[in-house]
Design an enzyme around this catalytic site. Structure first.
Site, PDB file in Angstrom:
ATOM      1  N   CYS A 332       0.834  -1.203   0.000  1.00  0.00           N
ATOM      2  CA  CYS A 332       0.000   0.000   0.000  1.00  0.00           C
ATOM      3  C   CYS A 332       0.874   1.261   0.000  1.00  0.00           C
ATOM      4  O   CYS A 332       1.533   1.540  -0.990  1.00  0.00           O
ATOM      5  CB  CYS A 332      -0.987  -0.032   1.153  1.00  0.00           C
ATOM      6  N   HIS A 431      -3.485  -5.472   1.364  1.00  0.00           N
ATOM      7  CA  HIS A 431      -3.249  -5.715   2.787  1.00  0.00           C
ATOM      8  C   HIS A 431      -3.601  -7.174   3.097  1.00  0.00           C
ATOM      9  O   HIS A 431      -4.532  -7.733   2.527  1.00  0.00           O
ATOM     10  CB  HIS A 431      -4.118  -4.794   3.641  1.00  0.00           C
TER      11      HIS A 431
END
Length: 489
Positions: A332, A431
């Site tokens: 991310c 994630h």
């Protein structure tokens, strides 16, 4: 219309055990067939989870939902504050970004936030038999009591009884409990039905005189003394868990920097817990140690954290690591750092502008107002195409030639992230990258560990929730908290 049985767990301090106690009680009641929902009116956390209704909530409430046999829902945490600076935060209402506010401006916004809290509360208490509420920090923070929506302000508005938990392992447990109680108003004190002492180790007989004094001093019962449960794995909300657990011979060294606005560090729990991985967090002022794999985790303020990483000299350490053949992964915000540029034209993370990235992948990222929130699954573009699953929470849109070699292929046909042509660098928006056993094994092999055993994080989490519930059933007086028919047997 039926109204749920409600109980609120407040703590004398942060990390007193509120989240853990709510999760454990939820699992106790779930195992007894009670339809139970968790609830935290307001949470401040950078670790969040995607909900079934397409929003985001604190990871603690997602764990509590799991304990209750539920999918996470935005009503379980209607107000989520995600700090972006020392004095400001992104405000998430019912799972969606509403606005960003300074701490002072948020104080004026609290009546609006409270309306969102009560709307979620009204839905939950009519849909479930029991709602377990978690407070935030301490209810006795004098400067936060005005317009409070997280602790006694909510308990008073919703007319909910409270139990107070304190961590004896920190020391000062009696001062914490008595001091907290005495700083509450008379009506708030009347809501406190008893105390729970958490993380006790030693001879309970030696503690008993103190418990007797506490009950006589306050007129309230000690509802239980919960033991220190060694090795308990539950998703941490903010505090970084101790990474250097005792392990035997390891096959791989993995390090990750701890920048000021690190987010979703639970992405690395599978590495931290793996018996053959020597995992280390690298804090400010520390040199980046030799490693097989460096992981750049997520960040709530990517530009600021990248500037901070450079100030530590870690950009040079990363280049040196790559020259010697080490592997590098970015998740991310960490993935966004790997590109050539990061653009923030709207000033979403502070002042509008651009900053040069590490320049390791041919791509640029532009922050956009709309946040992507989605649970996803797919396969890694590594040998054997292992399955991977997780979630996306990001406001950035990345573009560039590096994305022509995606790190993952999602089930909906989208490519995600990038894998460098030499195979040294992997970046992704996913994630939970290491949470799927097959993906974890493949990534460790890619990093140089060869064939290693896998770790099933989901199974470990379930087993530890049951271990926690077993301890609560043994050591807590449930009959004082819940209807008799829920407690018998």
């Amino acid at each position: 219309m039926p109204h749920a049985v409600a109980l609120m767990v407040q703590g004398t301090t942060s990390d007193a055990g509120k989240s853990t106690l709510v999760a454990g009680l939820a699992r106790v009641l779930f195992r007894r067939g009670v339809r139970i929902a968790p609830f935290k009116p307001q949470n401040m956390a950078l670790n969040s989870a995607v909900t079934v209704d397409g929003g985001e909530i604190g990871r603690a409430q997602a764990l509590q939902a799991l304990a209750a046999g539920l999918e996470p829902h935005s009503d379980f945490n209607p107000v989520l504050l995600k700090p972006s600076t020392d004095v400001g935060a992104q405000v998430v209402i019912h799972g969606r970004v509403a606005l960003s506010l300074s701490a002072r401006d948020y104080h004026a916004y609290k009546p609006t936030a409270m309306a969102a809290v009560m709307a979620s509360w009204d839905r939950l208490v009519t849909a479930y038999e029991c709602v377990l509420v978690e407070g935030a920090g301490s209810p006795a923070e004098i400067n936060l009591r005005d317009r409070d929506i997280a602790n006694m302000g909510f308990a008073e508005a919703a007319d909910v009884p409270v139990i107070l938990v304190a961590d004896i392992d920190r020391g000062g447990v009696f001062a914490h409990l008595v001091g907290t109680l005495e700083l509450l108003s008379p009506s708030e004190q009347a809501r406190v039905k008893g105390f729970v002492i958490n993380r006790f180790r030693g001879d309970l007989g030696l503690l008993q005189p103190g418990l007797d004094w506490l009950e006589a001093r306050t007129g309230r019962p000690v509802l239980g003394v919960l033991p220190y449960l060694h090795g308990l794995f539950l998703d941490a909300e903010d505090a970084l868990a101790d990474a250097r657990a005792e392990k035997g011979e390891t096959r791989l060294t993995v390090v990750a920097p701890v920048y000021p606005r690190i987010s979703n560090h639970t992405d690395l729990d599978a590495l931290r817990l793996h018996p053959q991985v020597d995992f280390r967090w690298v804090g400010p002022g520390q040199a980046m140690p030799p490693a097989d794999l460096i992981v750049l985790p997520g960040s709530k303020s990517v530009q600021a954290d990248l500037a901070w990483l450079r100030a530590q000299g870690w950009d040079a350490a990363i280049l040196r690591h790559l020259r010697y053949g080490g592997k590098l992964a970015g998740i991310c915000g960490g993935f966004q750092m790997l590109g050539g540029w990061l653009h923030d034209p709207l000033g979403l993370e502070g002042g509008a502008g651009s900053i040069a990235g590490l320049g390791l992948l041919d791509m640029e990222t532009t922050l956009a107002a709309e946040k992507r929130l989605e649970n996803v699954c797919g396969t890694l573009n590594l040998p054997r195409s292992p399955a991977a699953a997780g979630y996306e929470i990001h406001m950035g849109v990345s573009r560039g030639a590096a994305l022509d070699r995606p790190a993952l292929q999602f089930a909906d046909g989208r490519g995600d992230g990038a894998l460098s042509a030499d195979g040294q660098i992997l970046g992704t928006y996913l994630h939970g990258l290491f949470d799927t056993p097959a993906a974890l094994s493949a990534l460790l092999a890619w990093a140089g560990a060869g064939e290693v055993e896998s770790v099933d994080l989901a199974a470990r989490r379930e087993a530890d929730l049951d271990r926690l519930a077993d301890a609560i059933e043994r050591h807590l007086d449930l009959g004082r908290l819940f209807p008799a028919e829920w407690v018998r047997g």
